[in-house]
Design an enzyme around this catalytic site. Structure first.
Site, PDB file in Angstrom:
ATOM      1  N   LYS A 281       0.823  -1.216   0.000  1.00 33.21           N
ATOM      2  CA  LYS A 281       0.000   0.000   0.000  1.00 33.21           C
ATOM      3  C   LYS A 281       0.862   1.274   0.000  1.00 33.21           C
ATOM      4  O   LYS A 281       2.067   1.225   0.259  1.00 33.21           O
ATOM      5  CB  LYS A 281      -0.941  -0.035   1.213  1.00 33.21           C
ATOM      6  CG  LYS A 281      -1.977  -1.172   1.153  1.00 33.21           C
ATOM      7  CD  LYS A 281      -2.965  -1.080   2.315  1.00 33.21           C
ATOM      8  CE  LYS A 281      -4.022  -2.173   2.236  1.00 33.21           C
ATOM      9  NZ  LYS A 281      -5.028  -2.063   3.333  1.00 33.21           N
TER      10      LYS A 281
ATOM     11  N   PHE B   6     -15.655   3.808   6.483  1.00 29.38           N
ATOM     12  CA  PHE B   6     -14.281   4.160   6.117  1.00 29.38           C
ATOM     13  C   PHE B   6     -14.017   4.077   4.613  1.00 29.38           C
ATOM     14  O   PHE B   6     -12.896   4.332   4.172  1.00 29.38           O
ATOM     15  CB  PHE B   6     -13.283   3.284   6.886  1.00 29.38           C
ATOM     16  CG  PHE B   6     -13.418   1.797   6.646  1.00 29.38           C
ATOM     17  CD1 PHE B   6     -12.936   1.197   5.483  1.00 29.38           C
ATOM     18  CD2 PHE B   6     -14.015   0.982   7.611  1.00 29.38           C
ATOM     19  CE1 PHE B   6     -13.050  -0.161   5.272  1.00 29.38           C
ATOM     20  CE2 PHE B   6     -14.141  -0.387   7.407  1.00 29.38           C
ATOM     21  CZ  PHE B   6     -13.656  -0.960   6.226  1.00 29.38           C
TER      22      PHE B   6
ATOM     23  N   ARG C  47      -2.094 -14.245   4.771  1.00 30.85           N
ATOM     24  CA  ARG C  47      -2.798 -13.556   5.862  1.00 30.85           C
ATOM     25  C   ARG C  47      -2.007 -13.691   7.170  1.00 30.85           C
ATOM     26  O   ARG C  47      -1.967 -12.767   7.977  1.00 30.85           O
ATOM     27  CB  ARG C  47      -4.216 -14.120   6.039  1.00 30.85           C
ATOM     28  CG  ARG C  47      -5.156 -13.945   4.855  1.00 30.85           C
ATOM     29  CD  ARG C  47      -5.595 -12.531   4.580  1.00 30.85           C
ATOM     30  NE  ARG C  47      -6.197 -11.869   5.719  1.00 30.85           N
ATOM     31  CZ  ARG C  47      -6.911 -10.725   5.621  1.00 30.85           C
ATOM     32  NH1 ARG C  47      -7.120 -10.147   4.436  1.00 30.85           N
ATOM     33  NH2 ARG C  47      -7.400 -10.160   6.690  1.00 30.85           N
TER      34      ARG C  47
ATOM     35  N   THR D 197      -5.697  -6.844  10.756  1.00 30.49           N
ATOM     36  CA  THR D 197      -5.992  -5.586  10.059  1.00 30.49           C
ATOM     37  C   THR D 197      -5.438  -4.384  10.810  1.00 30.49           C
ATOM     38  O   THR D 197      -4.816  -3.501  10.210  1.00 30.49           O
ATOM     39  CB  THR D 197      -7.521  -5.430   9.895  1.00 30.49           C
ATOM     40  OG1 THR D 197      -8.036  -6.590   9.230  1.00 30.49           O
ATOM     41  CG2 THR D 197      -7.868  -4.187   9.091  1.00 30.49           C
TER      42      THR D 197
ATOM     43  N   ARG E  71       2.266  -6.182   9.267  1.00 31.31           N
ATOM     44  CA  ARG E  71       1.491  -5.048   9.792  1.00 31.31           C
ATOM     45  C   ARG E  71       1.992  -4.612  11.169  1.00 31.31           C
ATOM     46  O   ARG E  71       1.996  -3.422  11.482  1.00 31.31           O
ATOM     47  CB  ARG E  71       0.007  -5.407   9.806  1.00 31.31           C
ATOM     48  CG  ARG E  71      -0.593  -5.343   8.386  1.00 31.31           C
ATOM     49  CD  ARG E  71      -1.942  -5.973   8.305  1.00 31.31           C
ATOM     50  NE  ARG E  71      -2.690  -5.556   7.109  1.00 31.31           N
ATOM     51  CZ  ARG E  71      -3.866  -6.052   6.761  1.00 31.31           C
ATOM     52  NH1 ARG E  71      -4.437  -6.985   7.513  1.00 31.31           N
ATOM     53  NH2 ARG E  71      -4.468  -5.639   5.668  1.00 31.31           N
TER      54      ARG E  71
ATOM     55  N   ASN F  27      -2.107   0.244   6.718  1.00 34.73           N
ATOM     56  CA  ASN F  27      -1.560  -0.974   7.325  1.00 34.73           C
ATOM     57  C   ASN F  27      -0.669  -1.762   6.363  1.00 34.73           C
ATOM     58  O   ASN F  27      -0.498  -2.966   6.496  1.00 34.73           O
ATOM     59  CB  ASN F  27      -2.693  -1.840   7.895  1.00 34.73           C
ATOM     60  CG  ASN F  27      -3.741  -2.193   6.848  1.00 34.73           C
ATOM     61  OD1 ASN F  27      -3.569  -1.915   5.670  1.00 34.73           O
ATOM     62  ND2 ASN F  27      -4.821  -2.831   7.285  1.00 34.73           N
TER      63      ASN F  27
ATOM     64  N   HIS G   6      -2.275  -5.371   1.519  1.00 36.92           N
ATOM     65  CA  HIS G   6      -3.558  -6.042   1.309  1.00 36.92           C
ATOM     66  C   HIS G   6      -3.273  -7.500   0.976  1.00 36.92           C
ATOM     67  O   HIS G   6      -2.289  -7.804   0.305  1.00 36.92           O
ATOM     68  CB  HIS G   6      -4.320  -5.417   0.139  1.00 36.92           C
ATOM     69  CG  HIS G   6      -5.474  -6.271  -0.325  1.00 36.92           C
ATOM     70  ND1 HIS G   6      -6.715  -6.214   0.262  1.00 36.92           N
ATOM     71  CD2 HIS G   6      -5.551  -7.250  -1.276  1.00 36.92           C
ATOM     72  CE1 HIS G   6      -7.507  -7.102  -0.325  1.00 36.92           C
ATOM     73  NE2 HIS G   6      -6.825  -7.749  -1.254  1.00 36.92           N
TER      74      HIS G   6
HETATM   75  P1  IDP Z   1      -8.115  -6.697   5.692  1.00 37.88           P
HETATM   76  O1  IDP Z   1      -7.288  -5.769   4.816  1.00 37.88           O
HETATM   77  O2  IDP Z   1      -7.348  -7.164   6.900  1.00 37.88           O
HETATM   78  O3  IDP Z   1      -8.746  -7.843   4.913  1.00 37.88           O
HETATM   79  P2  IDP Z   1     -10.748  -5.429   5.667  1.00 37.88           P
HETATM   80  O4  IDP Z   1     -11.741  -5.515   6.770  1.00 37.88           O
HETATM   81  O5  IDP Z   1     -11.012  -6.202   4.420  1.00 37.88           O
HETATM   82  O6  IDP Z   1      -9.312  -5.813   6.293  1.00 37.88           O
HETATM   83  O7  IDP Z   1     -10.590  -3.895   5.313  1.00 37.88           O
HETATM   84  C1  IDP Z   1      -9.952  -3.483   4.126  1.00 37.88           C
HETATM   85  C2  IDP Z   1      -9.046  -2.319   4.447  1.00 37.88           C
HETATM   86  O8  IDP Z   1      -9.833  -1.212   4.884  1.00 37.88           O
HETATM   87  C3  IDP Z   1      -8.066  -2.546   5.599  1.00 37.88           C
HETATM   88  O9  IDP Z   1      -6.891  -3.231   5.208  1.00 37.88           O
HETATM   89  C4  IDP Z   1      -7.763  -1.128   6.022  1.00 37.88           C
HETATM   90  O10 IDP Z   1      -6.836  -0.488   5.128  1.00 37.88           O
HETATM   91  C5  IDP Z   1      -9.125  -0.476   5.863  1.00 37.88           C
HETATM   92  N1  IDP Z   1      -9.912  -0.517   7.110  1.00 37.88           N
HETATM   93  C6  IDP Z   1     -10.509  -1.599   7.685  1.00 37.88           C
HETATM   94  N2  IDP Z   1     -11.154  -1.277   8.800  1.00 37.88           N
HETATM   95  C7  IDP Z   1     -10.975   0.064   8.951  1.00 37.88           C
HETATM   96  C8  IDP Z   1     -11.407   1.012   9.946  1.00 37.88           C
HETATM   97  O11 IDP Z   1     -12.102   0.687  10.917  1.00 37.88           O
HETATM   98  N3  IDP Z   1     -10.999   2.316   9.762  1.00 37.88           N
HETATM   99  C9  IDP Z   1     -10.245   2.716   8.689  1.00 37.88           C
HETATM  100  N4  IDP Z   1      -9.823   1.858   7.744  1.00 37.88           N
HETATM  101  C10 IDP Z   1     -10.179   0.550   7.872  1.00 37.88           C
HETATM  102 MG    MG Z   2     -10.126  -7.766   3.384  1.00 33.49          MG
END
Ligand code: IDP
Ligand code: MG
Length: 140
Positions: A11, A59, A87, A93, A104, A114, A117
């Protein structure tokens, strides 16, 4: 055990800090092979399309702004159970909740920024790989 492919994205927070090589080393040290890779600057509509599953989340707008705030490296990782393996290498996350030694935990700046992806299932991996790559770009 099965050989799988998964989509990874380094990212903008990580490319800004020149961490591409250090992050790629984590994959290779853990027996994931980078079978496709390109550095791109996502458009807003690409980011919205890629994260469409999150369109209703509070978000979503900030996330799309962040993902096109700088270059990213999109890549396809291949290996044993690559989806789950990646993962595990990535960590939770929210970097604050991520296990020691994960990408992360070591590099993430915030729950949004973070650093990486990774696809969350083999089905989504196939969709996400096709979003960025043609078959001829995948060189195993
Ligand atoms: P993941 O990347 O661990 O699969 P997801 O829930 O799919 O997590 O969320 C996608 C992306 O959205 C996260 O990697 C992060 O960059 C962002 N994100 C997730 N939850 C939040 C939040 O509560 N606030 C701000 N950004 C978030
Ligand atoms: Mg995801």
């Amino acid at each position: 055990m099965a050989i799988q492919r998964t989509l990874s994205i380094i990212k903008p927070d990580a490319t800004r800090r020149n961490l591409t090589g250090q992050i790629n080393a984590r994959f290779e040290e853990n027996d994931l092979r980078i079978v496709a890779q390109k550095r791109i600057h996502m458009t807003r509509s690409q980011a919205e399309g890629f994260y469409a599953v999150h369109a209703e989340r509070a978000f979503f707008g900030d996330l799309c702004d962040f993902m096109c705030s700088g270059p990213v490296v999109v890549q396809v990782l291949e290996g044993e159970n690559a989806v789950t393996a990646n993962r595990d290498i990535m960590g939770a996350t929210n970097p604050a909740n991520a296990d020691e030694g994960t990408i992360r935990k070591d590099f993430g700046e915030s729950i949004e920024a973070n650093s990486v992806h990774g696809s969350d299932s083999p089905e989504n991996a196939a969709i996400e790989i096709a979003f960025f790559f043609s078959q001829t770009e995948l060189v195993g």
